[in-house]
Design a protein around this motif. Sequence first.
Motif, PDB file in Angstrom:
ATOM      1  N   LEU A 162     -33.433  -7.852 -19.973  1.00 33.34           N
ATOM      2  CA  LEU A 162     -32.654  -6.772 -20.133  1.00 33.34           C
ATOM      3  C   LEU A 162     -33.059  -5.328 -19.071  1.00 33.34           C
ATOM      4  N   ALA A 163     -34.463  -5.230 -18.870  1.00 33.67           N
ATOM      5  CA  ALA A 163     -34.972  -4.246 -18.099  1.00 33.67           C
ATOM      6  C   ALA A 163     -34.446  -4.584 -16.469  1.00 33.67           C
ATOM      7  N   GLN A 164     -34.567  -5.839 -16.198  1.00 29.76           N
ATOM      8  CA  GLN A 164     -34.153  -6.084 -14.973  1.00 29.76           C
ATOM      9  C   GLN A 164     -32.714  -5.912 -14.609  1.00 29.76           C
ATOM     10  N   ILE A 165     -31.779  -6.284 -15.695  1.00 31.85           N
ATOM     11  CA  ILE A 165     -30.349  -5.886 -15.522  1.00 31.85           C
ATOM     12  C   ILE A 165     -30.193  -4.494 -15.214  1.00 31.85           C
ATOM     13  N   GLU A 166     -30.947  -3.583 -16.068  1.00 30.16           N
ATOM     14  CA  GLU A 166     -30.689  -2.213 -16.189  1.00 30.16           C
ATOM     15  C   GLU A 166     -31.426  -1.467 -14.801  1.00 30.16           C
ATOM     16  N   ARG A 167     -32.120  -2.127 -14.367  1.00 38.53           N
ATOM     17  CA  ARG A 167     -32.679  -1.570 -12.988  1.00 38.53           C
ATOM     18  C   ARG A 167     -31.845  -2.011 -11.870  1.00 38.53           C
ATOM     19  N   GLU A 168     -30.728  -2.909 -12.258  1.00 43.16           N
ATOM     20  CA  GLU A 168     -29.585  -3.374 -11.111  1.00 43.16           C
ATOM     21  C   GLU A 168     -30.188  -4.277 -10.257  1.00 43.16           C
ATOM     22  N   GLU A 169     -31.134  -5.135 -10.748  1.00 41.62           N
ATOM     23  CA  GLU A 169     -31.548  -6.131 -10.019  1.00 41.62           C
ATOM     24  C   GLU A 169     -30.857  -7.498  -9.908  1.00 41.62           C
ATOM     25  N   LEU A 170     -29.931  -7.677 -10.907  1.00 42.27           N
ATOM     26  CA  LEU A 170     -29.156  -8.997 -10.934  1.00 42.27           C
ATOM     27  C   LEU A 170     -27.670  -8.423 -11.347  1.00 42.27           C
TER      28      LEU A 170
END
Length: 261
Positions: free
Chosen positions: A101-109
């Motif tokens: 979830l944190a990765q998605i929020e950081r726009e990494e995915l």
Amino acid sequence: MLELFWQAQKNGFDIHPNALRLVTKNLRRLTKKVQNDPAANEIFMNILTGPDPDKTLMRMNEAGVFGKFVPDFGRVVAQMQYDMYHVYTVDEHTIQVISTLAQIEREELIEELPVASGILKRGVNRKVLYLACLIHDLGKGRDEDHSVVGAQIARRICPRLGLKQDEADTVEWLVRHHLLMSDMAQKRDIGDIRTVRDFAKAVKTKSRLDLLTVLTVSDIRGVGPNVWNNWKAALLRELYDAALDVMSGGLMAEGRAARID
């Protein structure tokens, strides 16, 4: 004790091993009074919704703080999942879901998860979503269905963590139905309008649909390496779009015949 982890997370520094050992030796200080202290719970929520929460939660878990402060999490620490689907123990899986979830929020995915990334970019209730990720599997290992038990856990601890009643109700609903979207997408014919209508009827609102979609994607990707694939991504994306169309009274709401006309 929680302040130490929050400051380390916020300022980007590591905690010395000696300090962690000292924390572990003093876990008895995390009494029920501390667990119910509003200031302590605010710090915990800051950690959960802050930058790189998975790293801090991992440290807290290794030190025994996570399970002591959230006893329901403590019950699933090192709990094996005896199936061919899950790779991690329940506590590890939970932290992996939060990490995703944190990765998605950081726009990494963005390229891999365009729908979930778009939902988060448009904005959702972050506290609700992160807590749903935390609680969704905490009911495992008990006699009753883990989704039902998890919903009961959510109802109990959300007010303690400072959520308003409507927020707590949403977390409870998400935990109770966290398998709904994946089951509908993978086990039902989503080309059938009745399937989509049943799903849309269960979800009811776009806000819930957005939250459930991100939770479902994070949950599947947090299961283990190579579990997420293009087939699952396409099914979830199709179901999301179709449900959104039905909710908004679009063409699919009238069925195939109406679309042909």
